[in-house]
Design a protein around this motif. Structure first.
Motif, mmCIF file in Angstrom:
data_model
loop_
_atom_site.group_PDB
_atom_site.id
_atom_site.type_symbol
_atom_site.label_atom_id
_atom_site.label_comp_id
_atom_site.label_asym_id
_atom_site.label_seq_id
_atom_site.Cartn_x
_atom_site.Cartn_y
_atom_site.Cartn_z
ATOM 1 N N GLY A 197 0.764 -1.359 0.045
ATOM 2 C CA GLY A 197 0.100 -0.007 0.121
ATOM 3 C C GLY A 197 0.697 1.220 -0.053
ATOM 4 O O GLY A 197 0.288 2.295 -0.076
ATOM 5 N N ARG A 198 2.033 1.180 0.084
ATOM 6 C CA ARG A 198 2.915 2.469 0.275
ATOM 7 C C ARG A 198 3.041 3.309 -1.384
ATOM 8 O O ARG A 198 3.223 4.621 -1.222
ATOM 9 C CB ARG A 198 4.506 2.192 0.656
ATOM 10 C CG ARG A 198 4.649 1.499 1.661
ATOM 11 C CD ARG A 198 6.006 1.369 2.065
ATOM 12 N NE ARG A 198 6.622 2.655 2.105
ATOM 13 C CZ ARG A 198 8.009 2.914 1.613
ATOM 14 N NH1 ARG A 198 8.690 1.825 1.189
ATOM 15 N NH2 ARG A 198 8.319 4.007 1.676
ATOM 16 N N PRO A 243 -4.674 5.597 0.331
ATOM 17 C CA PRO A 243 -5.471 4.588 1.119
ATOM 18 C C PRO A 243 -6.838 4.659 0.436
ATOM 19 O O PRO A 243 -7.203 6.002 -0.275
ATOM 20 C CB PRO A 243 -5.533 5.345 2.384
ATOM 21 C CG PRO A 243 -4.896 6.776 2.218
ATOM 22 C CD PRO A 243 -4.130 6.766 1.205
ATOM 23 N N THR A 283 -13.111 5.401 2.136
ATOM 24 C CA THR A 283 -14.289 4.668 2.826
ATOM 25 C C THR A 283 -15.422 5.410 3.013
ATOM 26 O O THR A 283 -15.411 6.744 3.219
ATOM 27 C CB THR A 283 -13.827 3.772 3.744
ATOM 28 O OG1 THR A 283 -13.884 4.578 4.933
ATOM 29 C CG2 THR A 283 -12.653 2.959 3.598
ATOM 30 N N SER A 327 -4.037 12.266 5.063
ATOM 31 C CA SER A 327 -3.907 11.233 3.966
ATOM 32 C C SER A 327 -5.197 10.929 3.433
ATOM 33 O O SER A 327 -5.431 10.761 1.965
ATOM 34 C CB SER A 327 -3.416 9.720 4.469
ATOM 35 O OG SER A 327 -2.293 9.958 5.303
ATOM 36 N N LEU A 328 -6.180 10.785 4.045
ATOM 37 C CA LEU A 328 -7.799 10.837 3.463
ATOM 38 C C LEU A 328 -8.098 11.847 2.824
ATOM 39 O O LEU A 328 -8.817 11.546 1.480
ATOM 40 C CB LEU A 328 -8.620 10.744 4.761
ATOM 41 C CG LEU A 328 -10.152 10.437 4.295
ATOM 42 C CD1 LEU A 328 -10.212 9.066 3.236
ATOM 43 C CD2 LEU A 328 -10.988 10.186 5.372
ATOM 44 N N SER A 355 -6.339 11.284 -0.432
ATOM 45 C CA SER A 355 -6.940 10.406 -1.281
ATOM 46 C C SER A 355 -8.065 10.433 -2.120
ATOM 47 O O SER A 355 -8.391 10.509 -3.146
ATOM 48 C CB SER A 355 -7.107 9.125 -0.290
ATOM 49 O OG SER A 355 -7.569 7.930 -1.002
ATOM 50 N N THR A 357 3.935 6.623 0.487
ATOM 51 C CA THR A 357 3.977 6.922 1.773
ATOM 52 C C THR A 357 5.524 6.374 2.346
ATOM 53 O O THR A 357 5.958 5.364 1.977
ATOM 54 C CB THR A 357 2.825 5.657 2.248
ATOM 55 O OG1 THR A 357 1.874 6.235 2.053
ATOM 56 C CG2 THR A 357 2.762 6.067 3.915
ATOM 57 N N ASP A 381 3.587 11.201 1.303
ATOM 58 C CA ASP A 381 2.787 10.875 2.504
ATOM 59 C C ASP A 381 3.783 10.730 3.661
ATOM 60 O O ASP A 381 4.647 10.105 3.387
ATOM 61 C CB ASP A 381 1.662 10.144 2.414
ATOM 62 C CG ASP A 381 0.795 10.344 3.775
ATOM 63 O OD1 ASP A 381 0.660 11.345 4.320
ATOM 64 O OD2 ASP A 381 -0.176 9.616 3.814
#
Length: 274
Positions: free
Chosen positions: A15-16, A20, A23, A53-54, A57, A73, A139
């Protein structure tokens, strides 16, 4: 001999190298999207739990900038400039295919590995030659604190990047980079924790999305209690939903909030600041 190559980027399939997932629990803040696209260098800075981060994203998913977006990240291993260079190449390879990816492969030649600034210059030339707009998100930049050689690599990349490149940095603390020159040139946008904090309307939206029904007065109390800190808002909702606390004003004594402060906020500070 065969020469020395850059260390292979670790966790390329993990995931780096991707933002993210966005959701349903995330509260998007489209009010900040224009600021993320306003300058060639953007710094999003704030303590843990402010949704940095959210936010980035959500921006890439809902209002993607022109061209290609790449994500990296950072972690403590990136304090080594060789590792950072390898991870940066891996991040750029992820969205790109074809001839540009082949050009990136050539940047792993041993002479460039030996000189991080020459590596950055070659990367810039590759970006110039390709000409496509690039947004690079770095990030968790706070992991480079105390690593001057790695910071120099980032500094050099930002200072001399082609006009088609935008760099967005997210960090828990202001990175020790030469940012004031960018500010004077009109190339710097800073989004701080006061910008990231929930507005009252966002607090109300978050409370509803997280399954807790509160009236306007209770939302106002929660806003005052949390000062818009998204992590505190989330933990307050969880405490009341689970029955651990029945009154929002009791949340300030909640064990989960104390643990979050200890592990996510205080642990990352130096002794004097802590």
């Amino acid at each position: 001999g065969a020469g020395r190559r850059m260390p292979a980027a670790h966790g390329v399939s993990g995931g780096r190298f991707a933002p993210p997932p966005v959701t349903q629990l995330g509260i998007g803040r489209r009010r900040l999207f224009d600021r993320l696209a306003a300058r060639s260098t953007v710094v999003v800075v704030g303590p843990a739990g402010y949704g940095k981060s959210l936010l980035l994203s959500s921006w890439l998913a809902e209002a993607p900038p022109e061209g290609v977006a790449a994500w990296l990240t950072l972690d403590p291993s990136d304090q080594d400039p060789g590792r950072l260079a390898a991870d940066l190449l891996a991040a750029l390879r992820t969205p790109w295919r074809g001839s540009f990816g082949d050009s990136l492969d050539r940047l792993e030649d041993p002479p460039l590995f030996a000189d991080r600034l020459a590596f950055v210059a070659a990367l810039h030339q590759t970006l110039f030659d390709d000409g496509q707009a690039l947004t690079l998100v770095l990030d968790d930049v706070q992991h480079l604190t105390g690593a001057p050689r790695a910071l120099e690599l980032v500094d050099h990349f930002i200072a001399w990047a082609p006009p088609s490149t935008r760099v967005v940095l997210a960090s828990r603390s202001m990175p020790h980079l030469r940012l004031q020159r960018l500010r004077l040139d009109g190339r710097l946008e800073i989004v701080e924790h006061t910008d990231l904090a929930f507005t009252r309307e966002e607090t109300a939206a978050a409370v509803g999305a997280w399954g807790l029904g509160l009236g306007p007065d209770a939302v106002a109390d929660l806003q005052e209690l949390s000062r818009g800190w998204p992590a505190a808002t989330r933990l307050a909702v969880l405490a009341v939903r689970s029955g651990v606390r029945t009154d929002l004003n009791q949340v300030r004594h909640d064990d989960a909030l104390s643990e979050y402060l200890t592990t996510e906020v205080l642990s990352g500070l130096d002794a004097e600041v802590r």
